[in-house]
Design a protein around this motif. Structure first.
Motif, PDB file in Angstrom:
ATOM      1  N   LEU A 136      46.512   5.051 -59.765  1.00 47.45           N
ATOM      2  CA  LEU A 136      46.266   3.651 -59.434  1.00 47.45           C
ATOM      3  C   LEU A 136      45.326   3.504 -58.231  1.00 47.45           C
ATOM      4  O   LEU A 136      45.125   2.396 -57.737  1.00 47.45           O
ATOM      5  CB  LEU A 136      47.592   2.932 -59.145  1.00 47.45           C
ATOM      6  N   THR A 137      44.783   4.617 -57.772  1.00 47.14           N
ATOM      7  CA  THR A 137      43.960   4.616 -56.560  1.00 47.14           C
ATOM      8  C   THR A 137      42.627   5.310 -56.849  1.00 47.14           C
ATOM      9  O   THR A 137      42.400   6.452 -56.428  1.00 47.14           O
ATOM     10  CB  THR A 137      44.713   5.307 -55.402  1.00 47.14           C
ATOM     11  N   THR A 139      51.092  -2.088 -61.497  1.00 46.06           N
ATOM     12  CA  THR A 139      50.057  -1.457 -62.325  1.00 46.06           C
ATOM     13  C   THR A 139      49.131  -2.497 -62.940  1.00 46.06           C
ATOM     14  O   THR A 139      47.899  -2.332 -62.959  1.00 46.06           O
ATOM     15  CB  THR A 139      50.711  -0.611 -63.429  1.00 46.06           C
ATOM     16  N   GLU A 140      49.694  -3.597 -63.436  1.00 48.55           N
ATOM     17  CA  GLU A 140      48.879  -4.633 -64.078  1.00 48.55           C
ATOM     18  C   GLU A 140      48.008  -5.377 -63.063  1.00 48.55           C
ATOM     19  O   GLU A 140      46.820  -5.608 -63.305  1.00 48.55           O
ATOM     20  CB  GLU A 140      49.788  -5.599 -64.842  1.00 48.55           C
ATOM     21  N   VAL A 141      48.582  -5.740 -61.925  1.00 48.97           N
ATOM     22  CA  VAL A 141      47.799  -6.411 -60.886  1.00 48.97           C
ATOM     23  C   VAL A 141      46.660  -5.507 -60.412  1.00 48.97           C
ATOM     24  O   VAL A 141      45.512  -5.941 -60.272  1.00 48.97           O
ATOM     25  CB  VAL A 141      48.694  -6.815 -59.696  1.00 48.97           C
ATOM     26  N   THR A 142      46.988  -4.232 -60.204  1.00 51.83           N
ATOM     27  CA  THR A 142      45.996  -3.283 -59.708  1.00 51.83           C
ATOM     28  C   THR A 142      44.902  -3.035 -60.737  1.00 51.83           C
ATOM     29  O   THR A 142      43.713  -2.982 -60.406  1.00 51.83           O
ATOM     30  CB  THR A 142      46.682  -1.963 -59.316  1.00 51.83           C
ATOM     31  N   GLY A 143      45.285  -2.886 -62.000  1.00 50.00           N
ATOM     32  CA  GLY A 143      44.300  -2.665 -63.053  1.00 50.00           C
ATOM     33  C   GLY A 143      43.322  -3.813 -63.160  1.00 50.00           C
ATOM     34  O   GLY A 143      42.097  -3.612 -63.241  1.00 50.00           O
ATOM     35  N   TRP A 144      43.830  -5.049 -63.162  1.00 51.39           N
ATOM     36  CA  TRP A 144      42.957  -6.226 -63.237  1.00 51.39           C
ATOM     37  C   TRP A 144      42.081  -6.330 -61.994  1.00 51.39           C
ATOM     38  O   TRP A 144      40.862  -6.554 -62.090  1.00 51.39           O
ATOM     39  CB  TRP A 144      43.803  -7.487 -63.398  1.00 51.39           C
TER      40      TRP A 144
END
Length: 395
Positions: free
Chosen positions: A157-158, A341-346
């Motif tokens: 995620l980074t 995960t979803e917030v970070t991906g977007w």
């Protein structure tokens, strides 16, 4: 005989720390460590931008946090690509933006009046052993500069090792609000973005101009500016050159920063960490930007902090009479992982050129108000944005 309440130390009183202090104060003995006093917050420099969308405002109501509902509420999201205004989407639940200097100082004083203990001092890593001995749990809410504890990085995620944008922020008077009152999002491909946000400060309603600059692009013109007057002039010229819609609403005679501390330049390297760790055989947890630090481009910082504070509250209540150990930490991470995960991906996707299918969707929506409202809701419910970007779910 009433049992002694378990002792929790919250380090930091930003969005996450304040949410947790309000949520936990009736069930635990709470101490908040904060290096700034309420007066220092109030008189200091702005720290960020902020929009509390509907779900965050519901959590604030749940935890009986201060109510700002008598202020003008944000009803809409205005979307522009280049110089073409595409549409205005209406939010299902109105949002609100309050200058964090006002929000934090007011909330801290309110918590003190309600019996929460505050220690206004800086916490250094050499202080942690003493705190570990004194408290049953430490929650690291140190924010963008944290964490104090060794929470492991989630490498998947980074993806970035450097900031993807320079963040240029000013709180201004002398701008006529857009109609309906809302957040304006302007995307300039290869240059950056402008977010225009109506907000409340101690001086009253203002407009936040938040420019997110692609480094070394033609929009990257604020380097080296240190004084309010120079910042104001540079922002006026930048708006005139790149953001004509906003420029038409500027009252030249009254356009000015709300105060000499109402501007900020920063850059953030996003990093997501696993929000728990064992230190000297004791569980420590992180919440908010100290462990879940995203680029501000999707406006999710305070909303993600609020969400994760609620998940940590639910975790600690579930384990209220049990041992706080790795199992409790893993339960907290499992409650938050999918949403993070979803917030970070977007958010990470928004720092890159918009995918073609998303551009086509935005262009199609211009003639469909129901679809426009759905896209406005991306900011309140990032799961929907994640689905549109990665699952091609545009229905």
């Amino acid at each position: 005989m009433e049992l002694l309440k378990r002792r929790i130390c919250i380090i930091g009183s930003g969005e996450a720390g304040l949410h947790l202090a309000y949520a936990l104060k009736d069930d635990f003995d709470i101490t908040v460590m904060e290096r700034k006093s309420p007066d220092q917050f109030k008189k200091g420099r702005i720290m960020s931008t902020q929009v509390h969308f509907g779900p965050t405002r519901k959590r604030e109501k749940r935890f009986k946090m201060p109510n700002w509902e008598d202020q003008p509420l944000i009803e809409s999201i205005h979307i522009t690509i280049g110089n073409e205004k595409l549409f205005v989407g209406m939010l299902q639940e109105p949002a609100l933006s309050v200058d964090q200097r006002l929000y934090y100082s007011y909330s801290i004083n309110d918590l003190i009046e309600n019996g929460v203990s505050f220690r206004f001092e800086k916490v250094d890593k050499e202080d942690l052993d003493i705190l570990l001995e004194k408290y049953d749990l430490i929650i690291d809410c140190t924010g963008k500069n944290g964490p104090l504890f060794p929470f492991p990085t989630e490498e998947s995620l980074t993806p970035f090792q450097t900031p993807q944008r320079k963040c240029i922020v000013g709180y201004f008077e002398g701008i006529k609000a857009n109609n309906p009152l809302g957040v304006s999002v302007t995307v300039l491909p290869e240059l950056g973005e402008m977010f225009e946000i109506p907000a409340l400060t101690e001086q009253g309603p203002v407009t936040i101009l938040f420019v997110m600059v692609v480094p070394k692009s033609d929009l990257d013109v604020f380097k080296g500016i240190k004084y309010a007057e120079d910042f104001t002039l540079k922002m006026r010229n930048t708006v005139q050159q790149f953001f004509p819609d906003i420029h038409t609403r500027i009252d030249e005679e009254n356009f000015a920063l709300t105060d000499d501390n109402a501007f900020l330049q920063t850059a953030i390297t996003p990093v997501i960490r696993k929000p728990y760790s064992l230190v000297k055989n004791k569980l420590v947890v992180g919440c908010g930007d100290s462990v879940f630090l995203n680029d501000p481009i999707t406006g999710q910082g305070c909303n993600l902090s609020s969400y994760c504070a609620e998940q940590l509250y639910e975790t600690l209540m579930k384990y209220k009479d049990s041992k706080w150990d790795i199992e409790a930490g893993e339960y907290y991470w499992n409650r938050t992982k999918q949403y993070v995960t979803e917030v970070t991906g977007w958010t990470n996707a928004m720092t890159k050129p918009l995918p073609n299918h998303v551009v086509q969707l935005l262009l199609q929506v211009a003639q469909d108000q129901a679809k426009a409202d759905e896209i406005a809701e991306w900011f309140a419910n990032p799961t929907k944005a994640y689905e549109a970007f990665f699952l091609n779910n545009i229905n």
